[in-house]
Each structure stands twice: as C-alpha cells, then as structure tokens.
Write an enzyme that holds these catalytic residues in place. Structure first.
Site, PDB file in Angstrom:
ATOM      1  N   TRP A   1      31.318  53.819  40.386  1.00  0.00           N
ATOM      2  CA  TRP A   1      31.359  52.399  40.039  1.00  0.00           C
ATOM      3  C   TRP A   1      30.487  52.184  38.812  1.00  0.00           C
ATOM      4  O   TRP A   1      29.373  52.716  38.735  1.00  0.00           O
ATOM      5  CB  TRP A   1      30.858  51.513  41.181  1.00  0.00           C
ATOM      6  CG  TRP A   1      30.692  50.080  40.722  1.00  0.00           C
ATOM      7  CD1 TRP A   1      31.689  49.180  40.499  1.00  0.00           C
ATOM      8  CD2 TRP A   1      29.461  49.438  40.370  1.00  0.00           C
ATOM      9  NE1 TRP A   1      31.164  47.992  40.042  1.00  0.00           N
ATOM     10  CE2 TRP A   1      29.797  48.127  39.948  1.00  0.00           C
ATOM     11  CE3 TRP A   1      28.131  49.827  40.364  1.00  0.00           C
ATOM     12  CZ2 TRP A   1      28.834  47.211  39.542  1.00  0.00           C
ATOM     13  CZ3 TRP A   1      27.163  48.918  39.946  1.00  0.00           C
ATOM     14  CH2 TRP A   1      27.519  47.629  39.551  1.00  0.00           C
TER      15      TRP A   1
ATOM     16  N   GLU B   1      35.904  52.726  41.843  1.00  0.00           N
ATOM     17  CA  GLU B   1      35.706  51.429  42.512  1.00  0.00           C
ATOM     18  C   GLU B   1      35.765  50.282  41.515  1.00  0.00           C
ATOM     19  O   GLU B   1      35.092  50.303  40.483  1.00  0.00           O
ATOM     20  CB  GLU B   1      34.343  51.420  43.212  1.00  0.00           C
ATOM     21  CG  GLU B   1      34.031  50.109  43.912  1.00  0.00           C
ATOM     22  CD  GLU B   1      32.661  50.122  44.572  1.00  0.00           C
ATOM     23  OE1 GLU B   1      32.367  49.177  45.341  1.00  0.00           O
ATOM     24  OE2 GLU B   1      31.888  51.057  44.328  1.00  0.00           O
TER      25      GLU B   1
ATOM     26  N   LYS C   1      35.638  45.997  40.548  1.00  0.00           N
ATOM     27  CA  LYS C   1      34.840  44.819  40.872  1.00  0.00           C
ATOM     28  C   LYS C   1      35.415  43.629  40.127  1.00  0.00           C
ATOM     29  O   LYS C   1      36.020  43.785  39.048  1.00  0.00           O
ATOM     30  CB  LYS C   1      33.378  45.034  40.483  1.00  0.00           C
ATOM     31  CG  LYS C   1      32.396  44.077  41.146  1.00  0.00           C
ATOM     32  CD  LYS C   1      30.965  44.576  41.008  1.00  0.00           C
ATOM     33  CE  LYS C   1      30.015  43.729  41.863  1.00  0.00           C
ATOM     34  NZ  LYS C   1      28.647  44.282  41.849  1.00  0.00           N
TER      35      LYS C   1
ATOM     36  N   ASP D   1      36.051  47.479  47.981  1.00  0.00           N
ATOM     37  CA  ASP D   1      34.841  46.876  48.529  1.00  0.00           C
ATOM     38  C   ASP D   1      35.160  45.458  48.970  1.00  0.00           C
ATOM     39  O   ASP D   1      35.752  44.686  48.217  1.00  0.00           O
ATOM     40  CB  ASP D   1      33.736  46.881  47.477  1.00  0.00           C
ATOM     41  CG  ASP D   1      32.397  46.390  48.016  1.00  0.00           C
ATOM     42  OD1 ASP D   1      32.319  45.219  48.460  1.00  0.00           O
ATOM     43  OD2 ASP D   1      31.422  47.167  47.992  1.00  0.00           O
TER      44      ASP D   1
ATOM     45  N   HIS E   1      34.239  42.631  46.477  1.00  0.00           N
ATOM     46  CA  HIS E   1      34.527  42.767  45.059  1.00  0.00           C
ATOM     47  C   HIS E   1      35.770  42.041  44.595  1.00  0.00           C
ATOM     48  O   HIS E   1      36.364  42.390  43.570  1.00  0.00           O
ATOM     49  CB  HIS E   1      34.632  44.247  44.681  1.00  0.00           C
ATOM     50  CG  HIS E   1      33.311  44.930  44.594  1.00  0.00           C
ATOM     51  ND1 HIS E   1      33.147  46.163  44.010  1.00  0.00           N
ATOM     52  CD2 HIS E   1      32.085  44.545  45.022  1.00  0.00           C
ATOM     53  CE1 HIS E   1      31.868  46.512  44.091  1.00  0.00           C
ATOM     54  NE2 HIS E   1      31.216  45.558  44.706  1.00  0.00           N
TER      55      HIS E   1
ATOM     56  N   HIS F   1      34.406  50.135  51.336  1.00  0.00           N
ATOM     57  CA  HIS F   1      33.038  49.670  51.457  1.00  0.00           C
ATOM     58  C   HIS F   1      33.090  48.373  52.265  1.00  0.00           C
ATOM     59  O   HIS F   1      33.443  47.318  51.739  1.00  0.00           O
ATOM     60  CB  HIS F   1      32.413  49.416  50.088  1.00  0.00           C
ATOM     61  CG  HIS F   1      31.881  50.656  49.441  1.00  0.00           C
ATOM     62  ND1 HIS F   1      31.161  50.639  48.262  1.00  0.00           N
ATOM     63  CD2 HIS F   1      31.946  51.954  49.832  1.00  0.00           C
ATOM     64  CE1 HIS F   1      30.821  51.881  47.951  1.00  0.00           C
ATOM     65  NE2 HIS F   1      31.289  52.686  48.881  1.00  0.00           N
TER      66      HIS F   1
ATOM     67  N   ASP G   1      30.178  38.521  46.199  1.00  0.00           N
ATOM     68  CA  ASP G   1      29.647  39.855  46.493  1.00  0.00           C
ATOM     69  C   ASP G   1      28.173  39.776  46.899  1.00  0.00           C
ATOM     70  O   ASP G   1      27.294  40.324  46.223  1.00  0.00           O
ATOM     71  CB  ASP G   1      29.816  40.754  45.269  1.00  0.00           C
ATOM     72  CG  ASP G   1      29.503  42.204  45.578  1.00  0.00           C
ATOM     73  OD1 ASP G   1      29.663  42.608  46.743  1.00  0.00           O
ATOM     74  OD2 ASP G   1      29.095  42.920  44.655  1.00  0.00           O
TER      75      ASP G   1
ATOM     76  N   ASP H   1      26.935  40.875  49.827  1.00  0.00           N
ATOM     77  CA  ASP H   1      26.561  42.072  50.591  1.00  0.00           C
ATOM     78  C   ASP H   1      25.669  41.767  51.786  1.00  0.00           C
ATOM     79  O   ASP H   1      24.588  42.341  51.943  1.00  0.00           O
ATOM     80  CB  ASP H   1      25.886  43.090  49.677  1.00  0.00           C
ATOM     81  CG  ASP H   1      26.870  43.729  48.706  1.00  0.00           C
ATOM     82  OD1 ASP H   1      27.945  44.140  49.162  1.00  0.00           O
ATOM     83  OD2 ASP H   1      26.574  43.801  47.504  1.00  0.00           O
TER      84      ASP H   1
ATOM     85  N   ASP I   1      28.391  48.932  52.854  1.00  0.00           N
ATOM     86  CA  ASP I   1      27.679  48.582  51.628  1.00  0.00           C
ATOM     87  C   ASP I   1      27.095  47.192  51.767  1.00  0.00           C
ATOM     88  O   ASP I   1      27.771  46.193  51.510  1.00  0.00           O
ATOM     89  CB  ASP I   1      28.624  48.670  50.421  1.00  0.00           C
ATOM     90  CG  ASP I   1      27.896  48.420  49.104  1.00  0.00           C
ATOM     91  OD1 ASP I   1      26.654  48.292  49.121  1.00  0.00           O
ATOM     92  OD2 ASP I   1      28.565  48.350  48.066  1.00  0.00           O
TER      93      ASP I   1
END
Length: 418
Positions: free
Chosen positions: A185, A226, A228, A259, A262, A286, A294, A296, A326
């Site tokens: 990434w 990856e 985003k 992800d 993302h 993820h 994002d 997380d 993640d």
C-alpha cells in the site's frame, strides 16, 4: 459453567442438525481458518525504526492509553497474552518498521536477519507471518509520493524497499511452511486539485512491475496490492485508487487487497468480493470498522463483518481469500482491542459456516425467494453462541467475557510499569 456449556452445545447440535448442518464438521473447518492479526495495534503504528517519529501518509492514532509496547520483546509478550485468549488458528501481520537491529538500517537495506526473532517466535507459537513494506513515515515520503514519485532516485529507493520486503516475505514462507502474503500500500496522492492524474499512475504501474519482476516461489510468497479512496493530505487525488489496483491485480494476476475502510461510506467490501474474484487469483481482506470513513475502529460483530464472512463462506472462498485485521485504537487497552476484534471476526466466520448454504442456494435457484428470506431470518436466532462457547472450551480459552479479568491483571502487573 463447563457442564452448562456442554449441555447447551448438545442442544445446539440438534437444532442445527435439523437444518442440515453438521456442527462438528463446522468446528473442524473453523479450526483451519486463520485470522492474521496486525502487529501495529500494539504500539500505535510506531515500529522500532524510529519509535518517536511522526506518523505520516494519512495515518493517525488517537488516544494515549498506558502500556504501549516500546520494543519487540514487549510487543511479542502482548501478542502472547492476546493470542492466549483467542481460539483457533492465527497469523501475525508485520510491517517493515518492526525490524530488530542494533544499528539503524535504511528501508532499502532491510534483510531477513532483521526479522529472525519474529520467525523464531512464530515457530514456537506455530504461526504464519505476513508482511508489508512500510511506505510512509519516512523523509522520502514527506511530499506524499513514493513508488509514483517523479524523482527517479526517490522512486528507486521505494522500489528497492519493496524488493527487499519481498525477500523477507519469502523467508517467512520458507521458514514457516506457509505462504506469506505481502501487501503493498502506498500513500501517494495530492491534497488539492491535480492536473496530471495519468503520469503518476503510469509511474506506479511501472514501479510495481519492477518490484514484482523477480519470480519467487508462490509456496513461500504472495504479492498483493491495496487501494484506498483517499488519505489525510491526499484528499483530492489518490494514485493507487480502487480502479488502479483492481486493474493492476487482474492484469498481473497478483492478489488484491480490500480494506473495509478504504471506500466511500456507502460502499462495502462484502459486495466487492464476488466481483473481484472473477478477475484476480486471490484476495486479502483487511477487516476493519470505519465509523467515519477510514477510522480503523476495533472490529465489531456488526452487519458488515458478518456480511464479509457470509460472502466468503457462501462462495467457498477460504482457499483464495486471506483474512487479516487492520485497526489501531490507542484510547482503550490495546491488548483488549486485539482480543475483541479477533474474537468478533471468528464469531462471524462461525455464524457463516453454520448457515445451511446448499439449502439456501437451492431455494434461490428454484425461485423460492419467500423460503429463502424466511430461512435467512430464522437462522439469526439459532443458538450459535452455544457452539462458540463450546469451541472456545476446546481451545482452552475463556468462553465469555471472563477473559477481561486476565487483561486487567496483565495491565496492572505489566502495562502500568512501562
């Protein structure tokens, strides 16, 4: 308590058998599905290259809960505690900045020897290791570009870093007899209006081609890219967009990383799995929880986590989808965050496996959407929790929230003294 759990489990087996589901078979399959925990939850994505350096690349960790791991010994101890409270197969996902060396090592010069202690630890714990080059929080990423940088010298530095990372990943796979998935990434992008969106993507594609040019044993190493939507400082333009990464992975036949945080808040990766699998050989997931894009947050047993697990199970993709986590939350006990998030991911997998998939698929093919909806809804109230608790007992981990008392004890006697 054990007797009550066993009694409830016996009843649950009968209930699920009535729907055509063999619970013992489900539990045996669940034993074989690892979830790759992420090392960076334990130290707020600091790593050991420059633990006091600032996070860049659109990454932020909020909170200052006591007990952040300050070195690899502490981080491995924290992981040992977390993993002792999580049932079933596990892996660990490492970033390049978690190397161990007595002297500074530039990122384009990292070698397997800098991760030998991690491999020894993984062998003792019978774990697989996954890997990531770290293309952020570095002087040569300060202007927001790495593999797509216009400066050939800076671009080559990051190419060499990713090449070195591939050798480390392959070392993991060879030593541990399980392929290491290496996820690439990059934070590349621009904060404001961008005139030339094409050239950086040309450079990124070319750089990635050079990174993966050396053929490595797929039994040891798997490449993944990856995407985003955007990051802090790259709000207007992200070089490695979803379209770019899907196109790259499909044309080069690498794995694609999806992800959960993302994408646009109205998008979910559970809906993208079946599409991506038409074009790429493997997926890396993820699993995260985006509260505001994002962000997380710690994974919950929420609708999207369950939908991700259902999609993998319904399409029988366990041999093609690698499941990783993640998130990084420094506002709560970091070890508890690992335990909560990983246990929830495994609960979702269990519930997905307990679904009578063949029966539901047959009803759909017959056009009996009434029965399909009825069975899907009735499935939600079947006693999956009794199966979960029995599975935890088989793995000698707490079946309920009693694991929290072990975390509190560890906090008082270990974390508070850091």
């Amino acid at each position: 308590m054990t007797k009550l759990i066993e009694q409830a489990f016996d009843l649950a087996k009968q209930r699920y058998a009535a729907t055509g589901v063999d619970v013992d078979q489900v539990m045996a399959q669940l034993d074989t599905i690892p979830v790759s925990m992420h090392c960076w939850q334990g130290d707020d994505v600091r790593g050991f290259e420059n633990p006091n350096g600032a996070l860049t690349g659109g990454i932020q960790t909020t909170g200052n809960y006591p007990g952040r791991a300050r070195n690899a010994v502490e981080l491995r101890a924290d992981l040992d505690k977390a993993m002792s409270l999580i049932p079933g197969a596990k892996r660990l996902n490492l970033h390049a900045i978690y190397l161990e060396s007595d002297k500074p090592v530039e990122r384009d010069a990292i070698e397997p020897q800098h991760f030998s202690h991690w491999v020894e630890w993984a062998k003792r714990n019978k774990l697989g290791l996954d890997f990531n080059p770290t293309c952020f929080s570095h002087a040569k990423s300060a202007d927001g570009f790495t593999l797509s940088h216009a400066d050939k010298g800076i671009r080559q530095f990051w190419i060499d870093h990713c090449k070195a990372s591939r050798h480390i990943s392959a070392y993991f796979g060879e030593q541990l007899s399980t392929p290491s998935v290496m996820n690439i990434w990059v934070p590349d992008g621009m904060k404001d209006l961008t005139v030339d969106r094409f050239a950086p993507r040309q450079r990124l594609a070319s750089a990635l081609d050079e990174v993966i040019s050396e053929q490595l044993n797929p039994q040891h190493h798997i490449d993944a890219v990856e995407s985003k939507l955007f990051g802090i400082g790259a709000e207007s333009y992200t070089v490695g967009s979803n379209e770019f990464c899907l196109g790259y992975a499909s044309s080069r036949q690498t794995a694609l990383t999806l992800d959960a945080g993302h994408f646009h808040p109205t998008e979910v990766i559970s809906d993208k799995i079946s599409t991506a699998m038409l074009y790429v050989p493997r997926l890396l997931l993820h699993v995260s929880r985006p509260v505001r894009w994002d962000s997380d947050h710690v994974v919950l047993l929420d609708d999207e986590t369950q939908a991700i697990a259902h999609e993998i199970a319904r399409q029988k993709l366990f041999d093609k989808v690698h499941i990783g986590l993640d998130f990084f939350d420094a506002s709560i006990n970091r070890i508890a965050a690992w335990v909560i998030g990983t246990r929830n991911a495994k609960k979702a997998l269990l519930r997905a496996l307990l679904e009578p998939g063949d029966q539901l698929r047959a009803l759909e093919q017959q056009g009996d959407f009434t029965a399909r909806l009825a069975l899907l809804e009735e499935q939600k109230s079947l006693p999956w929790q009794a199966v979960w608790e029995a599975w935890c007992l088989r793995h000698d981990v707490p079946a309920d929230a009693s694991w929290l008392s072990e975390i509190r004890h560890y906090e008082q006697h270990t974390l508070r003294h850091r």
